[in-house]
Motif scaffolding. Structure first.
Motif, mmCIF file in Angstrom:
data_model
loop_
_atom_site.group_PDB
_atom_site.id
_atom_site.type_symbol
_atom_site.label_atom_id
_atom_site.label_comp_id
_atom_site.label_asym_id
_atom_site.label_seq_id
_atom_site.Cartn_x
_atom_site.Cartn_y
_atom_site.Cartn_z
ATOM 1 N N ASN A 1 81.664 19.159 47.407
ATOM 2 C CA ASN A 1 81.805 18.951 45.968
ATOM 3 C C ASN A 1 82.234 17.517 45.656
ATOM 4 O OD1 ASN A 1 81.117 21.604 45.391
ATOM 5 N ND2 ASN A 1 83.234 22.327 45.368
ATOM 6 N N ALA A 2 83.146 16.978 46.466
ATOM 7 C CA ALA A 2 83.632 15.610 46.240
ATOM 8 C C ALA A 2 82.520 14.591 46.486
ATOM 9 C CB ALA A 2 84.825 15.319 47.147
ATOM 10 N N ILE A 3 81.737 14.804 47.548
ATOM 11 C CA ILE A 3 80.637 13.884 47.849
ATOM 12 C C ILE A 3 79.556 13.978 46.773
ATOM 13 C CG2 ILE A 3 78.767 13.381 49.466
ATOM 14 C CD1 ILE A 3 80.617 14.224 51.736
ATOM 15 N N ALA A 4 79.262 15.201 46.336
ATOM 16 C CA ALA A 4 78.247 15.389 45.297
ATOM 17 C C ALA A 4 78.691 14.740 43.988
ATOM 18 C CB ALA A 4 77.995 16.881 45.084
ATOM 19 N N ASP A 5 79.961 14.867 43.651
ATOM 20 C CA ASP A 5 80.504 14.258 42.439
ATOM 21 C C ASP A 5 80.330 12.742 42.480
ATOM 22 O OD1 ASP A 5 81.833 13.985 39.990
ATOM 23 O OD2 ASP A 5 83.791 13.818 40.970
ATOM 24 N N LEU B 1 76.374 11.832 42.364
ATOM 25 C CA LEU B 1 75.728 12.092 41.078
ATOM 26 C C LEU B 1 76.334 11.303 39.923
ATOM 27 C CD1 LEU B 1 75.342 15.978 41.378
ATOM 28 C CD2 LEU B 1 73.561 14.251 41.669
ATOM 29 N N ASN B 2 77.632 11.031 39.992
ATOM 30 C CA ASN B 2 78.311 10.462 38.825
ATOM 31 C C ASN B 2 78.923 9.079 39.013
ATOM 32 O OD1 ASN B 2 77.910 12.961 37.350
ATOM 33 N ND2 ASN B 2 79.567 13.833 38.578
ATOM 34 N N ALA B 3 78.960 8.573 40.242
ATOM 35 C CA ALA B 3 79.662 7.308 40.449
ATOM 36 C C ALA B 3 78.947 6.321 41.372
ATOM 37 C CB ALA B 3 81.062 7.586 41.009
ATOM 38 N N ARG B 4 78.093 6.813 42.234
ATOM 39 C CA ARG B 4 77.436 5.936 43.205
ATOM 40 C C ARG B 4 76.462 5.004 42.500
ATOM 41 N NH1 ARG B 4 72.783 6.112 46.384
ATOM 42 N NH2 ARG B 4 72.999 5.329 48.533
ATOM 43 N N PRO B 5 76.465 3.707 42.832
ATOM 44 C CA PRO B 5 75.514 2.761 42.224
ATOM 45 C C PRO B 5 74.068 3.231 42.413
ATOM 46 C CG PRO B 5 77.201 1.570 43.426
ATOM 47 C CD PRO B 5 77.400 3.017 43.757
ATOM 48 N N LYS B 6 73.259 3.056 41.389
ATOM 49 C CA LYS B 6 71.864 3.515 41.422
ATOM 50 C C LYS B 6 70.998 2.478 42.144
ATOM 51 C CE LYS B 6 73.247 6.917 38.875
ATOM 52 N NZ LYS B 6 73.495 8.250 39.505
ATOM 53 N N VAL B 7 71.148 2.426 43.444
ATOM 54 C CA VAL B 7 70.371 1.490 44.256
ATOM 55 C C VAL B 7 69.690 2.252 45.389
ATOM 56 C CG1 VAL B 7 71.851 -0.478 43.751
ATOM 57 C CG2 VAL B 7 72.385 0.967 45.722
ATOM 58 N N ASP B 8 68.679 1.629 45.937
ATOM 59 C CA ASP B 8 67.919 2.248 47.024
ATOM 60 C C ASP B 8 68.588 1.923 48.358
ATOM 61 O OD1 ASP B 8 66.026 3.531 48.505
ATOM 62 O OD2 ASP B 8 64.550 1.910 48.414
ATOM 63 N N SER B 9 69.569 2.731 48.719
ATOM 64 C CA SER B 9 70.283 2.547 49.993
ATOM 65 C C SER B 9 70.379 3.891 50.700
ATOM 66 C CB SER B 9 71.691 1.991 49.752
ATOM 67 O OG SER B 9 72.431 1.999 50.963
ATOM 68 N N PRO B 10 70.193 3.910 52.013
ATOM 69 C CA PRO B 10 70.266 5.180 52.745
ATOM 70 C C PRO B 10 71.698 5.667 52.967
ATOM 71 C CG PRO B 10 69.876 3.385 54.280
ATOM 72 C CD PRO B 10 69.833 2.784 52.899
ATOM 73 N N TYR B 11 72.676 4.806 52.692
ATOM 74 C CA TYR B 11 74.062 5.142 52.999
ATOM 75 C C TYR B 11 74.747 5.838 51.824
ATOM 76 C CZ TYR B 11 73.216 2.051 56.921
ATOM 77 O OH TYR B 11 72.688 1.480 58.044
ATOM 78 N N VAL B 12 75.708 6.703 52.155
ATOM 79 C CA VAL B 12 76.411 7.472 51.127
ATOM 80 C C VAL B 12 77.396 6.593 50.362
ATOM 81 C CG1 VAL B 12 78.001 9.385 50.689
ATOM 82 C CG2 VAL B 12 76.185 9.650 52.391
ATOM 83 N N PHE B 13 78.301 5.938 51.085
ATOM 84 C CA PHE B 13 79.390 5.209 50.443
ATOM 85 C C PHE B 13 79.070 3.713 50.338
ATOM 86 C CE2 PHE B 13 81.465 8.901 52.520
ATOM 87 C CZ PHE B 13 81.840 9.570 51.358
ATOM 88 N N LEU B 14 79.017 3.240 49.091
ATOM 89 C CA LEU B 14 78.631 1.865 48.825
ATOM 90 C C LEU B 14 79.777 1.084 48.175
ATOM 91 C CD1 LEU B 14 75.099 2.507 47.276
ATOM 92 C CD2 LEU B 14 75.689 2.198 49.701
#
Length: 292
Positions: A173-177, A180-193
């Motif tokens: 749930n924390a990763i999905a949050d 979906l709601n905070a990760r920069p909208k960029v084309d990167s294969p990595y989860v944490f940016l």
């Protein structure tokens, strides 16, 4: 050394130690390896032991292999090998972990109302629930999270082996949050940016800063000499599993160790069961005079 079968992690360690030696020689203004004397080797060992007091069991054999290679190429004399101290036995240390209550305090310090907080909370929760190393957290890919099967599947950087862990509900749930709601909208294969441009993946050092800052806010591990960072959370996982009498083989699998021997160091955290190992003093009576 070239013909030996070494893991990627071991090869990287050999490279770092060799580079550290050359940096030391550069600091002393040497221009050629042939100028190096045995006393320089002694001084380097002292220099690096101050930086990595727990790593001499790795450093010394690497230095011997390195000098042996140089000798085979007629770049150095055999006396450099003999200048390396012989005592490289690995010492067993009492690991430093955090309690369950302390991990809860760490998580409560994170403000999840902004994008940075959502990312940091997901990282800390992932570390406290799975025991992943900081390098594996920073290298975690979107494809490593198997939402359909409810698992996290990744190849560990340290030993290049596959690790499969359950994707716990709160972690998912924390990763999905964050995604979906905070990760920069960029084309990167990595989860944490990174939270600001360039939006590249975070590194292990950033994971350390996130956890150590949370520890500071929570007042956890602030005494002199106490360890900080993600690895303490990894220790906490092992401690809780030991308290539940989980077999070492299972803990070893969860932590991604190739050998159960790597897991035995965590036995020092199991205070509850260590008490049963204490020896009584019956039969070791002494006279009062002997105690003076």
């Amino acid at each position: 050394m070239q013909n030996e079968q070494k893991s990627i992690g071991t090869i990287q360690a050999y490279s770092r130690i060799s580079e550290s030696f050359f940096e030391y020689l550069e600091m002393k203004r040497y221009k050629n390896i042939s100028e190096v004397k045995p006393k320089d080797v002694n001084e380097f060992v002292l220099h690096i032991s101050n930086r990595f007091p727990k790593g001499l069991h790795v450093v010394l054999p690497v230095l011997r292999s390195f000098f042996r290679f140089l000798e085979s190429k007629d770049k150095a004399t055999a006396c450099l090998i003999w200048a390396v101290p012989s005592d490289s036995r690995r010492k067993t240390y009492i690991v430093s972990g955090v309690t369950y209550d302390e991990t809860q305090k760490l998580l409560e310090t994170v403000d999840r109302n902004d994008s940075l907080g959502k990312r940091n909370y997901a990282i800390l929760l992932l570390a406290t629930r799975t025991g992943l190393r900081r390098t594996d957290i920073s290298n975690l890919r979107l494809s490593d999270i198997k939402w359909k099967t409810g698992t996290i599947e990744l190849v560990q950087k340290k030993n290049n082996s596959l690790l499969v862990l359950p994707l716990l509900a709160d972690v998912g749930n924390a990763i999905a949050d964050y995604i979906l709601n905070a990760r920069p909208k960029v084309d990167s294969p990595y989860v944490f940016l990174r939270s600001c441009a360039p939006f590249t993946k975070i590194d292990g050092a950033a994971c350390y800063r996130i956890s150590s800052q949370a520890m500071e806010k929570a007042g956890v591990h602030q005494k002199e000499g106490e360890q900080k960072g993600i690895h303490c959370l990894r220790h906490a996982i092992a401690t809780r599993l030991l308290e539940k009498e989980t077999p070492l083989s299972v803990i070893s699998t969860i932590l991604g160790h190739k050998s159960k021997d790597s897991t035995k160091i965590y036995l020092s955290t199991d205070i509850k069961n260590l008490k049963f190992c204490a020896l009584g003093l019956d039969g070791i009576e002494v006279e009062k005079e002997e105690l003076r």
